[in-house]
Design an enzyme around this catalytic site. Structure first.
Site, PDB file in Angstrom:
ATOM      1  N   SER A   1       0.813  -0.087  -6.646  1.00 20.64           N
ATOM      2  CA  SER A   1      -0.578   0.318  -7.423  1.00 20.64           C
ATOM      3  C   SER A   1      -1.104  -0.445  -8.195  1.00 20.64           C
ATOM      4  O   SER A   1      -1.539  -2.320  -8.273  1.00 20.64           O
ATOM      5  CB  SER A   1      -0.306   1.840  -7.420  1.00 20.64           C
ATOM      6  OG  SER A   1      -1.517   2.411  -7.878  1.00 20.64           O
TER       7      SER A   1
ATOM      8  N   GLU B   1      -5.921  -2.302  -0.863  1.00 26.67           N
ATOM      9  CA  GLU B   1      -6.119  -0.727  -0.680  1.00 26.67           C
ATOM     10  C   GLU B   1      -6.978   0.041  -1.913  1.00 26.67           C
ATOM     11  O   GLU B   1      -6.779  -0.676  -3.055  1.00 26.67           O
ATOM     12  CB  GLU B   1      -4.688  -0.190  -0.423  1.00 26.67           C
ATOM     13  CG  GLU B   1      -3.323  -0.543  -1.673  1.00 26.67           C
ATOM     14  CD  GLU B   1      -3.095   0.814  -2.570  1.00 26.67           C
ATOM     15  OE1 GLU B   1      -4.338   1.636  -2.434  1.00 26.67           O
ATOM     16  OE2 GLU B   1      -2.858   0.273  -3.854  1.00 26.67           O
TER      17      GLU B   1
ATOM     18  N   HIS C   1      -1.952   3.912  -0.979  1.00 24.54           N
ATOM     19  CA  HIS C   1      -1.543   5.960  -1.226  1.00 24.54           C
ATOM     20  C   HIS C   1      -1.911   6.710  -0.550  1.00 24.54           C
ATOM     21  O   HIS C   1      -1.531   7.845  -0.874  1.00 24.54           O
ATOM     22  CB  HIS C   1      -2.678   5.850  -2.402  1.00 24.54           C
ATOM     23  CG  HIS C   1      -2.189   4.955  -3.878  1.00 24.54           C
ATOM     24  ND1 HIS C   1      -3.002   3.643  -3.817  1.00 24.54           N
ATOM     25  CD2 HIS C   1      -1.668   4.974  -4.907  1.00 24.54           C
ATOM     26  CE1 HIS C   1      -3.229   3.015  -4.783  1.00 24.54           C
ATOM     27  NE2 HIS C   1      -2.747   4.285  -6.067  1.00 24.54           N
TER      28      HIS C   1
END
Length: 300
Positions: A111, A203, A273
């Site tokens: 992230s 992602e 995630h």
């Protein structure tokens, strides 16, 4: 560029847990500490664990000082980021990475930690995209096992079912990437990565579909898509649309951005995630093979 692979961990090694972004309490750290100790590792909680500066795990100065201290300590063999959110970009340019050239060590996270991955890749050091300390209580067993294998240098390979929309093919190249929004935000900076001849992993979470389209087109305009060896798309989780639909889902947006290029493209890789977040050794060589029924990803 050839990447330096940090020494793989051995039992007894020390791993530091630090905040580069969102805050993380000592209580929240307990499951992560227990996991590392079950692997025979010693855990050092950084000075930022337990600090509370609104959303952040301490002030910028405190997070910089903590990270620099772990980098310089020769006994620390890996730095595990506590959690993402936002904040790593605020400190990245003040971190002193000079010791990494003679003392490389693993850095782990996903992230917002994509900022750290990208910056360190440009220094020629491999890193691990995988679960963070906050992830441990909800992480599936295979996610934790994959991180163990990545850290201890055990054979690491994955096989998943193919999905409609994949573009079949083979590639053997370095893997780079991370969170799409972060990669997009780094464009034009010293932390922006060179993807030429590499396998790109992306992602994302909680984005509007037109934002995904904007980001993919910007990557394309910046030359980050046309000379890839391959593209691996992880979770595109909790995507949003407007009252007037954008008209394409995330997979269709990505396929449209790369439709002119001839390399394997695979979707639904269990990293990001979602419920599963399998470890990826960024900056190392991976063999990607996309077939009609199965996709394999094997690290050299």
């Amino acid at each position: 560029m050839s990447y330096a692979i940090p020494p793989y961990l051995q039992k007894g090694d020390k791993v530091a847990i630090v905040c580069t972004a969102r805050k993380f309490s000592i209580e929240e750290a307990k499951p992560a500490v227990a996991l590392l100790e079950s692997w025979g590792l010693q855990v050092v909680l950084g000075q930022t664990i337990g600090l509370d500066n609104f959303q952040l795990g301490g002030t910028d100065a405190e997070r910089i000082a903590d990270f620099n201290a772990q980098l310089k300590d020769p006994e620390i063999k890996a730095i595990w980021c506590a959690r993402g959110g936002y904040g790593t970009v605020r400190i990245i340019d003040a971190i002193d990475f000079s010791s990494l050239t003679h003392q490389p060590k693993w850095m782990i996270g996903f992230s917002d930690v994509t900022t750290l991955h990208s910056h360190v890749h440009n220094l020629g050091i491999a890193t691990i995209h995988g679960i963070m300390a906050f992830s441990v209580p909800l992480a599936k067993e295979e996610s934790k096992t994959s991180l163990y294998k990545a850290l201890f240098g055990l054979p690491l390979s994955y096989a998943i079912s193919a999905v409609p929309g994949n573009k079949n093919g083979k590639a053997k190249a370095e893997i780079v990437g991370g969170n799409l929004s972060i990669l997009y935000s780094l464009l034009g900076s010293v932390s922006s990565i060179d993807t030429k001849g590499k396998i790109l992993f992306i992602e994302d979470l909680d984005e509007y579909l037109y934002h995904v389209d904007r980001m993919m087109h910007n990557l394309k305009r910046n030359g980050m898509l046309q000379e890839l060896a391959g593209l691996i798309v992880g979770g595109m989780t909790d995507m949003h649309d407007n009252s007037i639909p954008f008209g394409y889902n995330a997979q269709e947006i990505i396929l449209d951005a790369v439709k002119d290029y001839n390399y394997p493209v695979v979707f639904n890789f269990p990293a990001g995630h979602g419920a599963s977040n399998w470890a990826l050794k960024l900056g190392t060589i991976v063999e990607l093979e996309a077939q009609d029924n199965q996709v394999t990803v094997a690290f050299s």
